[in-house]
Design a protein around this motif. Sequence first.
Motif, PDB file in Angstrom:
ATOM      1  N   PHE A 100       0.882  -1.168   0.000  1.00 20.35           N
ATOM      2  CA  PHE A 100       0.000   0.000   0.000  1.00 20.35           C
ATOM      3  C   PHE A 100       0.916   1.214   0.000  1.00 20.35           C
ATOM      4  CE2 PHE A 100      -2.614  -3.294   1.819  1.00 20.35           C
ATOM      5  CZ  PHE A 100      -3.877  -3.047   1.312  1.00 20.35           C
TER       6      PHE A 100
ATOM      7  N   PHE B 124       3.496   0.456   3.005  1.00 25.23           N
ATOM      8  CA  PHE B 124       3.007  -0.581   3.912  1.00 25.23           C
ATOM      9  C   PHE B 124       3.158  -1.917   3.198  1.00 25.23           C
ATOM     10  CE2 PHE B 124      -0.322  -3.247   5.745  1.00 25.23           C
ATOM     11  CZ  PHE B 124      -0.207  -2.991   7.098  1.00 25.23           C
TER      12      PHE B 124
ATOM     13  N   ALA C 294       2.364  -5.113   2.878  1.00 26.12           N
ATOM     14  CA  ALA C 294       1.366  -6.079   3.347  1.00 26.12           C
ATOM     15  C   ALA C 294       1.720  -7.513   2.940  1.00 26.12           C
ATOM     16  CB  ALA C 294      -0.013  -5.705   2.810  1.00 26.12           C
TER      17      ALA C 294
ATOM     18  N   GLU D 275      -3.198 -15.554  11.361  1.00 24.31           N
ATOM     19  CA  GLU D 275      -3.960 -14.618  12.190  1.00 24.31           C
ATOM     20  C   GLU D 275      -4.617 -13.541  11.333  1.00 24.31           C
ATOM     21  OE1 GLU D 275      -1.605 -13.593  16.152  1.00 24.31           O
ATOM     22  OE2 GLU D 275      -0.253 -13.961  14.490  1.00 24.31           O
ATOM     23  N   THR D 276      -5.626 -12.890  11.892  1.00 23.78           N
ATOM     24  CA  THR D 276      -6.239 -11.748  11.228  1.00 23.78           C
ATOM     25  C   THR D 276      -5.163 -10.712  10.907  1.00 23.78           C
ATOM     26  OG1 THR D 276      -8.289 -12.133  12.382  1.00 23.78           O
ATOM     27  CG2 THR D 276      -7.957  -9.924  11.541  1.00 23.78           C
ATOM     28  N   GLY D 277      -5.166 -10.228   9.687  1.00 22.11           N
ATOM     29  CA  GLY D 277      -4.179  -9.216   9.287  1.00 22.11           C
ATOM     30  C   GLY D 277      -2.915  -9.803   8.673  1.00 22.11           C
ATOM     31  N   ALA D 278      -2.819 -11.135   8.608  1.00 18.38           N
ATOM     32  CA  ALA D 278      -1.603 -11.768   8.082  1.00 18.38           C
ATOM     33  C   ALA D 278      -1.434 -11.524   6.583  1.00 18.38           C
ATOM     34  CB  ALA D 278      -1.628 -13.268   8.365  1.00 18.38           C
ATOM     35  N   GLY D 279      -2.539 -11.265   5.876  1.00 19.94           N
ATOM     36  CA  GLY D 279      -2.461 -11.014   4.431  1.00 19.94           C
ATOM     37  C   GLY D 279      -3.148 -12.065   3.590  1.00 19.94           C
ATOM     38  N   LYS D 280      -4.014 -12.853   4.191  1.00 17.74           N
ATOM     39  CA  LYS D 280      -4.673 -13.946   3.468  1.00 17.74           C
ATOM     40  C   LYS D 280      -5.617 -13.421   2.385  1.00 17.74           C
ATOM     41  CE  LYS D 280      -6.533 -15.574   7.250  1.00 17.74           C
ATOM     42  NZ  LYS D 280      -6.132 -14.502   8.206  1.00 17.74           N
ATOM     43  N   SER D 281      -6.518 -12.527   2.772  1.00 16.41           N
ATOM     44  CA  SER D 281      -7.478 -12.003   1.795  1.00 16.41           C
ATOM     45  C   SER D 281      -6.758 -11.216   0.707  1.00 16.41           C
ATOM     46  CB  SER D 281      -8.503 -11.095   2.474  1.00 16.41           C
ATOM     47  OG  SER D 281      -9.267 -11.837   3.390  1.00 16.41           O
ATOM     48  N   LEU D 282      -5.747 -10.493   1.126  1.00 24.21           N
ATOM     49  CA  LEU D 282      -4.987  -9.690   0.176  1.00 24.21           C
ATOM     50  C   LEU D 282      -4.271 -10.589  -0.840  1.00 24.21           C
ATOM     51  CD1 LEU D 282      -4.675  -6.636   0.024  1.00 24.21           C
ATOM     52  CD2 LEU D 282      -2.499  -6.879   1.226  1.00 24.21           C
TER      53      LEU D 282
HETATM   54  N1  LIG Z   1      -7.622  -1.122   1.972  1.00 25.11           N
HETATM   55  C1  LIG Z   1      -6.593  -1.249   2.811  1.00 25.11           C
HETATM   56  N2  LIG Z   1      -5.832  -0.177   3.148  1.00 25.11           N
HETATM   57  C2  LIG Z   1      -4.783  -0.312   3.993  1.00 25.11           C
HETATM   58  N3  LIG Z   1      -4.398  -1.478   4.534  1.00 25.11           N
HETATM   59  C3  LIG Z   1      -5.113  -2.569   4.251  1.00 25.11           C
HETATM   60  C4  LIG Z   1      -6.249  -2.526   3.373  1.00 25.11           C
HETATM   61  N4  LIG Z   1      -6.748  -3.780   3.244  1.00 25.11           N
HETATM   62  C5  LIG Z   1      -5.944  -4.566   4.023  1.00 25.11           C
HETATM   63  N5  LIG Z   1      -4.990  -3.844   4.615  1.00 25.11           N
HETATM   64  C6  LIG Z   1      -3.937  -4.348   5.516  1.00 25.11           C
HETATM   65  O1  LIG Z   1      -3.261  -5.404   4.870  1.00 25.11           O
HETATM   66  C7  LIG Z   1      -2.963  -6.415   5.821  1.00 25.11           C
HETATM   67  C8  LIG Z   1      -3.515  -7.742   5.319  1.00 25.11           C
HETATM   68  O2  LIG Z   1      -4.927  -7.716   5.365  1.00 25.11           O
HETATM   69  P1  LIG Z   1      -5.824  -8.973   4.974  1.00 25.11           P
HETATM   70  O3  LIG Z   1      -5.276  -9.615   3.750  1.00 25.11           O
HETATM   71  O4  LIG Z   1      -7.229  -8.503   4.915  1.00 25.11           O
HETATM   72  O5  LIG Z   1      -5.601  -9.939   6.221  1.00 25.11           O
HETATM   73  P2  LIG Z   1      -6.324 -11.331   6.565  1.00 25.11           P
HETATM   74  O6  LIG Z   1      -7.258 -11.684   5.469  1.00 25.11           O
HETATM   75  O7  LIG Z   1      -5.201 -12.305   6.744  1.00 25.11           O
HETATM   76  O8  LIG Z   1      -7.010 -11.096   7.878  1.00 25.11           O
HETATM   77  C9  LIG Z   1      -3.542  -5.985   7.138  1.00 25.11           C
HETATM   78  O9  LIG Z   1      -2.503  -5.443   7.931  1.00 25.11           O
HETATM   79  C10 LIG Z   1      -4.537  -4.937   6.768  1.00 25.11           C
HETATM   80  O10 LIG Z   1      -4.638  -3.967   7.783  1.00 25.11           O
END
Ligand SMILES: Nc1ncnc2c1ncn2[C@@H]1O[C@H](COP(=O)(O)OP(=O)(O)O)[C@@H](O)[C@H]1O
Length: 321
Positions: free
Chosen positions: A13, A25, A27, A46-53
């Motif tokens: 990011f 950032f 990610a 864990e939540t925030g690890a980057g799975k969805s991303l």
């Molecule tokens: N739109 C966004 N803007 C800034 N940071 C983001 C955004 N979406 C996700 N993040 C950050 O990217 C990281 C990975 O997020 P995410 O993939 O959603 O985690 P997970 O699915 O593992 O819980 C997190 O630290 C989250 O805060």
Amino acid sequence: MSLLSVENLHTHFISRDLDNRIRVFRALNGVSFTLDAGHVLGLVGETGAGKSLTATSLLGLLRPPAKVVAGRAMFAGQDLLAMDPDALNAMRGRDIGLVTQSPKSSLDPLSRIGDQLIRILRAHAKVSVAEARARAEKMLDSLGIPDPVARMRAWPHELSGGMAQRVLIALALMNAPRLLIADEPTTGLDVTVQAQILDLLRDLVRRTGVGAMIITHDLGVVAHYCDRMAVMYAGAIVEAGPVSAVFARPTHPYTANLIAATPERLRLGSARSIGGAPPNLLALPEGCAFRDRCPMAGADCATPPPAVALGAGHVVHCHRA
Ligand SMILES: Nc1ncnc2c1ncn2[C@@H]1O[C@H](COP(=O)(O)OP(=O)(O)O)[C@@H](O)[C@H]1O
Ligand SMILES: [Mg+2]
């Protein structure tokens, strides 16, 4: 050859702070994994690890300021990360099915279930409405939805959470994709419905040979439903391998801690078994991202950890392995 092969994916990011300095950032910091046809891969962390991303990066669904800055993701002979957006768009829904979190908000509230199923099939395949309707009814039936003919006329708001999730899976499968990505497909559903849906997904993989990636923060889901697992920490895979091998011999201190702390179905999102917090991804130091929390850390952990092969496709990224 793997159905999907992700190598060294970096997603950042990129923004500017109040002093107009660029802030990055980090990610995703080099995500690598493979998925074979007919297998279920659990991407866990864990939540925030980057799975969805990871999923949205692969599917070209990132929105600015998120940007893929490096990596390759080979699928069907093409690099998903380098594809033309229109071509990738066409691939999504046809060759790659996506099931997202919160099914209710993912369904179009203004169309009946049947219309949505018919529309997605006809967007990618030349079939008549009658043929599409017949296939949609068959799909609902195969997903254990009772009275599919009547259900085709239902509106999204009339469905229970579990039923909506099944419809979302039906939508993802209408064009017989080769790859299915399900992001927390059962989070928020009650345990019985969760088990039914995951059973169904696993049967489907066995029956059709589709390759499935299930994203979850629930180690129990991985243990029960996945063939292989990849453990994610601070935007990178720290350990991956066959589920049985990783559970029998968790080797990264992070994985070992998670699995040791698992009585039955540990929810990683709320687990507080490891002291400290994940690193600040705005100022990620060189070397192992886990070292500040790691009981085994030493001076060498300030350099990037090597990938250590433990046999049978079990790999760990750690200086102590
Ligand atoms: N739109 C966004 N803007 C800034 N940071 C983001 C955004 N979406 C996700 N993040 C950050 O990217 C990281 C990975 O997020 P995410 O993939 O959603 O985690 P997970 O699915 O593992 O819980 C997190 O630290 C989250 O805060
Ligand atoms: Mg997520």
